[in-house]
Write a protein that holds these residues in place. Structure first.
Motif, short mmCIF file in Angstrom:
data_model
loop_
_atom_site.label_atom_id
_atom_site.label_comp_id
_atom_site.label_asym_id
_atom_site.label_seq_id
_atom_site.Cartn_x
_atom_site.Cartn_y
_atom_site.Cartn_z
N UNK A 321 4.11 -7.63 -3.96
CA UNK A 321 3.81 -6.10 -3.54
C UNK A 321 5.26 -5.41 -3.91
N UNK A 322 5.21 -4.16 -3.73
CA UNK A 322 6.38 -3.36 -3.79
C UNK A 322 6.76 -2.80 -2.42
N UNK A 323 7.74 -2.48 -2.17
CA UNK A 323 8.42 -1.67 -0.96
C UNK A 323 9.08 -0.69 -1.49
N UNK A 324 8.45 0.46 -1.30
CA UNK A 324 9.21 1.64 -1.92
C UNK A 324 10.14 2.20 -0.95
N UNK A 325 11.19 3.02 -1.47
CA UNK A 325 12.08 3.56 -0.47
C UNK A 325 11.56 4.52 0.63
N UNK A 326 11.73 4.22 1.95
CA UNK A 326 11.19 5.17 2.79
C UNK A 326 9.77 4.68 3.36
N UNK A 327 9.44 3.37 3.08
CA UNK A 327 8.12 2.90 3.41
C UNK A 327 8.37 1.66 4.53
N UNK A 328 7.40 1.66 5.45
CA UNK A 328 7.47 0.26 5.95
C UNK A 328 6.04 -0.33 5.68
N UNK A 329 6.09 -1.52 5.38
CA UNK A 329 4.85 -2.36 4.63
C UNK A 329 4.59 -3.32 5.77
N UNK A 330 3.32 -3.48 6.09
CA UNK A 330 2.61 -4.41 7.04
C UNK A 330 1.66 -5.41 6.41
N UNK A 331 1.74 -6.55 6.57
CA UNK A 331 0.95 -7.52 5.54
C UNK A 331 0.05 -8.26 6.83
N UNK A 332 -1.33 -7.96 6.86
CA UNK A 332 -2.05 -8.29 7.97
C UNK A 332 -2.85 -9.58 7.42
N UNK A 333 -2.74 -10.72 8.07
CA UNK A 333 -3.35 -11.84 7.63
C UNK A 333 -4.63 -12.10 8.79
N UNK A 334 -5.88 -11.86 8.46
CA UNK A 334 -6.85 -11.86 9.49
C UNK A 334 -7.62 -13.17 9.24
N UNK A 335 -8.47 -13.36 10.33
CA UNK A 335 -9.47 -14.40 10.39
C UNK A 335 -8.66 -15.88 10.90
N UNK A 336 -7.90 -15.89 11.57
CA UNK A 336 -7.00 -16.91 12.01
C UNK A 336 -7.78 -17.59 13.26
N UNK A 337 -8.17 -18.62 13.43
CA UNK A 337 -8.96 -19.29 14.37
C UNK A 337 -8.12 -19.77 15.44
N UNK A 338 -8.52 -19.88 16.82
CA UNK A 338 -7.92 -20.28 17.86
C UNK A 338 -7.12 -21.69 17.59
N UNK A 339 -6.08 -22.17 17.65
CA UNK A 339 -5.68 -23.59 17.51
C UNK A 339 -5.35 -23.93 16.07
N UNK A 340 -5.59 -22.69 15.21
CA UNK A 340 -4.92 -22.97 13.78
C UNK A 340 -3.56 -22.65 13.47
N UNK A 341 -3.08 -23.30 12.69
CA UNK A 341 -1.53 -23.20 12.34
C UNK A 341 -1.54 -22.26 11.03
N UNK A 342 -0.77 -21.19 11.17
CA UNK A 342 -0.38 -20.57 9.75
C UNK A 342 1.19 -20.88 9.25
N UNK A 343 1.39 -20.80 7.81
CA UNK A 343 2.59 -21.24 7.53
C UNK A 343 2.87 -20.13 6.52
#
Length: 425
Positions: A321-343
């Motif tokens: 992805x590209x981060x333009x000048x003057x921007x804030x980028x949020x990456x949302x990783x959804x669907x994480x179940x309880x007890x799961x580990x995300x790396x």
């Protein structure tokens, strides 16, 4: 990953247009000598076009030259000759690929090509190039993965060789490797071994992968001390490995490189020079991402590849992805179940911005967890690697805040979610 984009963008509160502009200083209108040199070392796309090696694509004059070279080689050879385990007079397409490389390097002038080929065969026999992969260079272990090494592939499938000589600015290291003629010879043998490892991965087949990519980091490279070694390596490779390099990418190019380039440029063929990509300091990731995927680029050059990754099989593909000048980028990783580990791994080329990570539970009344508090990431920092185990279902949000900068930056991330192991009764 959800089919919709996980990336959301927040614009800076102040538009770039409304920001006050400083008046140019009178002297900035004049180009200095250094500025002129730096303009000569900006990224450019090479004009070189790699040969397909299909004989059906050759011009009639080129087909004739190939046959003439075969005939002359047959007449001149008292015994069978081969390169990289391929008999040159076998009459198959692999032999044609090698012979065409020598012809292409000498503009299809048969006599010149034959002379180059015979010298190369003689050098390989004298140097022991055919068995050099079996040699033990234990004294060079500290240079493995630092000075010259094969790592991954470019976007077209070419093996990539990285070169970085900044370590030799250390006088003790310099003396240990280049202290005398004998040490220099051993270094050259080790360097040839690295190249032969890359060539071992080539197909030598029409339409296949028949050359490598070279990336050379000029950061902190000692000028005087390495001049002799560099000239010998350059001469040795150009004379004995024709058309083996599809592209030469120079990164972290200092202003004085143009002066050095003008010195050795006359010794390079126009075809060799057409393969060059030159990128000044600060544009490493932006340059490499054009040719190599981030998961195949070492972390020290703005990628996601670490030496330990090789133990886990092929690298997991990254999303760019590209981060333009003057921007804030949020990456949302959804669907994480309880007890799961995300790396996850995330990197922004030339960082110099703010980064944070938080876990947002789905349940009402639950609190957002600051996994990594907002912090400024320095320009020279490598990719971030982290993991988090959630107690409840939710989503992970990775944020990169570039609102304080006007510079556009390339970036990449990847992640894997492992569900918690369930133990049956």
């Amino acid at each position: 990953m959800d089919s919709s984009s996980p990336i959301s963008v927040q614009k800076a509160l102040k538009s770039q247009e409304s920001a006050p502009q400083s008046s140019p200083k009178p002297q900035s209108l004049k180009k200095s000598f250094v500025t002129s040199l730096m303009e000569a070392t900006t990224l450019r796309t090479p004009s070189f076009k790699e040969d397909s090696y299909f004989t059906s694509h050759l011009k009639p004059s080129e087909k004739k030259a190939l046959q003439e070279l075969k005939d002359k080689l047959q007449a001149a050879s008292s015994s069978s000759c081969s390169m990289w385990g391929i008999p040159l007079l076998g009459g198959d397409e692999k032999a044609d690929v090698i012979l065409l490389k020598f012809l292409r390097a000498r503009d299809f002038k048969v006599s010149d090509s034959l002379h180059m080929l015979e010298k190369c065969l003689s050098w390989r026999k004298e140097f022991g190039a055919d068995t050099i992969l079996e040699e033990d260079f234990s004294g060079f272990k500290e240079l493995e993965g630092v000075v010259a090494y094969m790592n991954g592939y470019d976007r077209d499938g070419h093996p990539v060789c990285y070169n970085a000589y900044g370590v030799f600015k250390d006088k003790e290291m310099n003396e240990r490797i280049f202290g005398d003629e004998e040490k220099l010879k051993k270094f050259l043998r080790w360097r040839v071994q690295v190249l032969e490892r890359g060539i071992e991965q080539l197909h030598f087949k029409p339409g296949g992968i028949n050359s490598i990519i070279q990336v050379t980091d000029l950061k902190d490279m000692p000028k005087r001390e390495l001049r002799v070694a560099s000239n010998q390596i350059l001469s040795l490779f150009q004379d004995n490995y024709p058309e083996m390099v599809a592209r030469k990418i120079f990164i972290n190019v200092p202003w004085y490189f143009s002066v050095l380039y003008s010195m050795f440029s006359p010794f390079l063929t126009q075809r060799t020079k057409s393969k060059f990509v030159i990128s000044k300091e600060g544009n490493v990731a932006e340059t490499l991402y054009k040719f190599i995927r981030p998961e195949d680029i070492p972390v020290q050059f703005g990628g996601l590849s670490r030496p330990t990754d090789l133990q886990n099989g092929p690298p997991k593909p990254a999303s760019e992805f590209t981060v333009k000048g003057g921007e804030k980028v949020n990456i949302q990783i959804e669907g994480i179940e309880g007890g799961a580990t995300i790396t996850w791994d995330i990197v922004v080329g030339g960082w110099d911005l703010e980064y944070s990570a938080e876990f947002v539970p789905n349940g009402e009344g639950s609190y957002t967890i600051a996994v990594e508090k907002p912090r400024k990431i320095a320009a020279n920092e490598e990719a971030i690697h982290n993991s988090f185990t959630s107690k409840e279902a939710g989503k992970m949000v990775l944020s990169v805040d570039n609102t304080a900068s006007r510079k556009r930056k390339v970036a990449a991330y990847r992640y894997i979610v492992r569900k918690s192991a369930t133990i049956s009764a």
